[in-house]
Structures are given as C-alpha cells and as structure tokens.
Design an enzyme around this catalytic site. Structure first.
Site, short mmCIF file in Angstrom:
data_model
loop_
_atom_site.label_atom_id
_atom_site.label_comp_id
_atom_site.label_asym_id
_atom_site.label_seq_id
_atom_site.Cartn_x
_atom_site.Cartn_y
_atom_site.Cartn_z
N TYR A 23 29.90 20.18 83.38
CA TYR A 23 28.55 20.61 82.65
C TYR A 23 28.03 21.99 83.40
O TYR A 23 27.91 23.03 82.89
CB TYR A 23 27.40 19.72 82.62
CG TYR A 23 26.20 20.13 81.79
CD1 TYR A 23 26.02 20.51 80.50
CD2 TYR A 23 25.05 20.52 82.69
CE1 TYR A 23 24.84 20.86 80.02
CE2 TYR A 23 23.75 20.96 82.22
CZ TYR A 23 23.95 21.19 80.74
OH TYR A 23 22.60 21.48 80.17
N GLY A 59 15.09 23.25 83.13
CA GLY A 59 15.10 22.13 84.05
C GLY A 59 15.50 20.69 83.50
O GLY A 59 16.49 20.66 82.71
N GLN A 61 23.83 17.20 60.80
CA GLN A 61 22.47 17.39 61.20
C GLN A 61 21.68 17.85 60.13
O GLN A 61 20.53 18.37 60.31
CB GLN A 61 22.32 18.39 62.24
CG GLN A 61 22.58 17.74 63.81
CD GLN A 61 21.42 16.63 64.41
OE1 GLN A 61 21.28 15.79 63.70
NE2 GLN A 61 21.28 16.97 65.58
N VAL A 97 14.21 18.60 80.66
CA VAL A 97 13.65 18.87 79.17
C VAL A 97 13.65 17.42 78.53
O VAL A 97 14.92 16.95 78.21
CB VAL A 97 14.23 19.93 78.34
CG1 VAL A 97 13.12 20.29 77.15
CG2 VAL A 97 14.25 21.29 79.12
#
Ligand SMILES: NC(=O)C1=CN([C@@H]2O[C@H](COP(=O)(O)OP(=O)(O)OC[C@H]3O[C@@H](n4cnc5c(N)ncnc54)[C@H](O)[C@@H]3O)[C@@H](O)[C@H]2O)C=CC1
Ligand SMILES: CC(=O)C(C)=O
Length: 267
Positions: A163, A194, A46, A196
């Site tokens: 998750y 919540g 990245q 996004v």
C-alpha cells in the site's frame, strides 16, 4: 440567449471515483455544494449505495449520474469520462479517489496481491490522468486533476508495504504529470489523508488484530491517539482540501501532495 448569458449558464462537472462510500462520497457531496455536477463512479456492485449519493447530490440542487466502472481498467475510465462529459454537459475536474488497502507483513506479500494493489491504486491514476487530460484538451479546458495519496505516500508504514509503495507512486505520478500538463494549463495535485474513519480503516483494524492479537478497535484507537488534533479524520476533512484544489484559490498550485492528517507527519 446572448453569449454572456450562455457563458454564465455553463455548468462545471467533476468525476469522482470510489464515490459510493467513504472519502469519495464526502468529496462528491462537497464538490456538489461548491456548484459542480457530479459523475459518481464506483464498481457496479456499489450501484445501490451510489444511487443514494446521487440522490444526496440532487437534493443539493446539482445533477448527478452513477457510472459503474473498474478504475484499474483503462477502457472503463475513458468510457466514464466520455459519459460524464456527454450526459452532464462539461468536464472540469477528475478526482482519482478509488483505492484499496492491503495489510500484510512484507515477507508474505504475493505477486498476485502486488499486481492487484498496483492495478487499482496506481494504474487507475495513470488512466485517470490520461483520460481527463485528453477530454480537457478536446473541450479546450484548463482542468484540474486530483488524486488520493496518503500519509503512506510520505512515510512507509510497516505491514502496509505494498500500500505504501502504491501511494509513493501516486505522489511521483502527480509530480511528473503536473510538469508535463502545465503548458496546457492543467493542474495535477494529490491529497494525503491520515486515519479516516471509513470502511477501509475498519478492514485495516480487523486485519491488524488478526496479525498482532490486539482486540478489535485497539489498533485504530492507538493510531488515533498519535494525531495531534486528537480525533479521527472524517471524509469532510479530506473533502475540504479537494474542494481547494478544484476551486479558484488553487489556480497556481500544481504538483503538490498536501498532507491532511490532523498533525501526524510534517513536510
Ligand atoms: N481511510 C483512510 O484512512 C485513508 C484512505 N486513503 C485513500 O483514500 C481513498 C478512499 O479511501 P476510503 O474512502 O477510506 O476507502 P473505502 O474502502 O471506504 O472506499 C473505497 C471506494 O472505492 C471503490 N473501489 C475500490 N476498488 C475499485 C475499483 N477497482 N474501481 C472502482 N472503484 C473501486 C470501493 O467500491 C469503495 O466505494 C483510497 O485511495 C485510500 O487509499 C488515504 C489515506 C487514509
Ligand atoms: C489507509 C491509510 O492510508 C493509512 C495510512 O492508514
């Protein structure tokens, strides 16, 4: 320089993991606008995106460095904290933000997937808390530790089983670490977003489509329709809460996981 001038010129440093994109980028920029110099931590691949975030922070008048690290590895996090403190000149806040999602029916979750998501979403938070607490102690700082939870840390979401478990763990670690570190004046909190609009939800929507056959975008649309405030969440919505936890108004707040979801769950 007098002692008073020296104190006034002391800079504040925050390290944000997963800051190359999405929520982490939003947090890095918000904390920079609050006056922090920033260590932008992300996976080495990245680097180009992270360099863009570093430039955006510098344009706000703050210092920033990119540190390539895999947050699931303790040595990487310790080295990242050391570099941030050495190159930016202080260490005051860590934001354990990096994380991954897995969209999988419960009965199909594999051992390899479970180990991977726990290494990245949970072990990283343990390493981040340990590394930051050690650095705060070394520097004599009452630092702030802030980690990424989720609405899925409060309620288990179907097809997001591993998750959800990983984010419940983040909430538990936050409660425990806050109590153990309180005598040192270190606070430990978490934010629970919540839905996004980041790369993570693009991927969740795509995987849900493959599972339930709905067109691309439909699962995201239906989830957004369940939000009381009637719009998708932005990284900036999340960053405001992190800014609060990192700032002077949160000095007496610790052990909390704060929902920032536009009205989906109610504590
Ligand atoms: N997008 C959403 O709706 C929500 C996200 N969250 C949480 O917020 C955090 C950030 O999520 P997003 O920005 O949406 O995700 P994202 O997928 O857009 O960005 C995640 C970042 O973390 C980095 N990363 C992944 N694995 C890493 C590793 N092993 N080491 C270092 N960096 C790594 C990625 O390279 C990427 O830059 C995550 O912990 C996520 O679980 C929580 C609730 C909702
Ligand atoms: C990505 C995430 O945390 C949810 C619940 O959507």
């Amino acid at each position: 320089m007098t002692m008073a001038e020296n104190k006034a010129s002391e800079n504040k440093v925050a390290l944000v993991t997963g800051a190359g994109q999405g929520i982490g980028r939003g947090i890095a920029l918000k904390l920079a606008s609050d006056g922090f110099d920033i260590a932008v931590v992300d996976l080495p691949f990245q680097e180009e995106k992270a360099a863009g975030v570093v430039s955006e922070i510098e344009a706000l008048g703050r210092k920033a460095i990119f540190v390539g690290a895999d947050v699931s590895k303790k040595d990487d996090i310790v080295a990242a904290v050391d570099r941030a403190a050495a190159e930016l000149g202080s260490f005051d806040v860590i934001v354990n933000n990096a994380g991954i999602a897995q969209v999988k029916p419960f009965e199909e979750i594999t051992e390899e997937e479970l180990n991977k998501i726990f290494a990245i979403n949970v072990n990283s938070v343990v390493w981040g808390i340990q590394a930051a607490a050690a650095k705060f102690t070394e520097l004599g700082k009452k630092g702030r530790i802030i980690s990424a939870a989720s609405i899925a840390s409060v309620k288990g979401f179907p097809i997001l089983g591993a998750y959800s478990a990983s984010k419940f763990a983040v909430r538990g670690l936050t409660q425990v670490a806050s109590q153990e570190l309180a005598p040192k004046g270190i606070t430990v909190n978490a934010y629970a977003p919540g839905i996004v609009g980041t790369g993570m939800w693009d991927e969740i929507d795509k995987r849900l489509s493959e599972i339930n056959g709905k067109p691309i975008g439909q699962n995201l649309k239906e989830n957004v329709e369940s939000i009381s405030l009637g719009r998708i969440e932005t990284p900036e919505d999340v960053a405001g809460v992190v800014s609060f936890f990192a700032g002077p108004n949160a000095a007496y707040v610790t052990g909390q996981t704060l929902l920032v979801d536009g009205g989906m769950l109610y504590s």
